[in-house]
Write a protein that holds these residues in place. Structure first.
Motif, PDB file in Angstrom:
ATOM      1  N   THR A   3       0.847  -1.191   0.000  1.00 47.69           N
ATOM      2  CA  THR A   3       0.000   0.000   0.000  1.00 47.69           C
ATOM      3  C   THR A   3       0.880   1.238   0.000  1.00 47.69           C
ATOM      4  OG1 THR A   3      -1.725  -1.184   1.190  1.00 47.69           O
ATOM      5  CG2 THR A   3      -1.829   1.202   1.253  1.00 47.69           C
ATOM      6  N   GLN A  40      -4.603   6.341  -1.195  1.00 47.34           N
ATOM      7  CA  GLN A  40      -3.771   5.238  -0.722  1.00 47.34           C
ATOM      8  C   GLN A  40      -4.339   3.950  -1.297  1.00 47.34           C
ATOM      9  OE1 GLN A  40      -1.882   4.627   3.444  1.00 47.34           O
ATOM     10  NE2 GLN A  40      -3.975   3.918   3.562  1.00 47.34           N
ATOM     11  N   ASP A  42      -3.078  -0.213  -3.155  1.00 49.13           N
ATOM     12  CA  ASP A  42      -2.020  -1.152  -3.492  1.00 49.13           C
ATOM     13  C   ASP A  42      -1.324  -0.679  -4.760  1.00 49.13           C
ATOM     14  OD1 ASP A  42      -2.439  -2.891  -1.361  1.00 49.13           O
ATOM     15  OD2 ASP A  42      -3.905  -4.078  -2.468  1.00 49.13           O
ATOM     16  N   ASN A  70      -8.629   6.359   2.897  1.00 50.09           N
ATOM     17  CA  ASN A  70      -7.646   6.188   1.835  1.00 50.09           C
ATOM     18  C   ASN A  70      -7.651   7.318   0.813  1.00 50.09           C
ATOM     19  OD1 ASN A  70      -6.689   3.462   2.571  1.00 50.09           O
ATOM     20  ND2 ASN A  70      -8.828   2.954   2.236  1.00 50.09           N
TER      21      ASN A  70
END
Length: 76
Positions: A3, A40, A42, A70
């Protein structure tokens, strides 16, 4: 996949190609206000993996002008 934070550099928050290379800490977000700053996700080969859940978080953040877990908007 790790991440990472991806600074927003384009015009379409749901398009992975509209983000800069990943960084390990959230970028500082300045004006213009209440617009997409970073997310945010992967790391998918240098671009964010934008899942359906993340798209929903982007939409919610932009509509309600609030940061999500995120998603970071530019400061007011």
């Amino acid at each position: 996949m790790a991440t990472q934070w991806f600074p927003f550099t384009g015009t379409d928050p749901s398009n992975p190609a509209h983000y800069a290379a990943p960084v390990s800490t959230p970028p500082s977000c300045t004006s213009p206000t209440e617009q997409m700053c970073a997310l945010q996700a992967d790391d998918n080969g240098g671009q964010p993996n934008i899942t359906s859940a993340l798209k929903n978080e982007i939409i919610n953040s932009l509509q309600n002008q609030v940061n999500g877990a995120n998603v970071r908007l530019k400061t007011r």
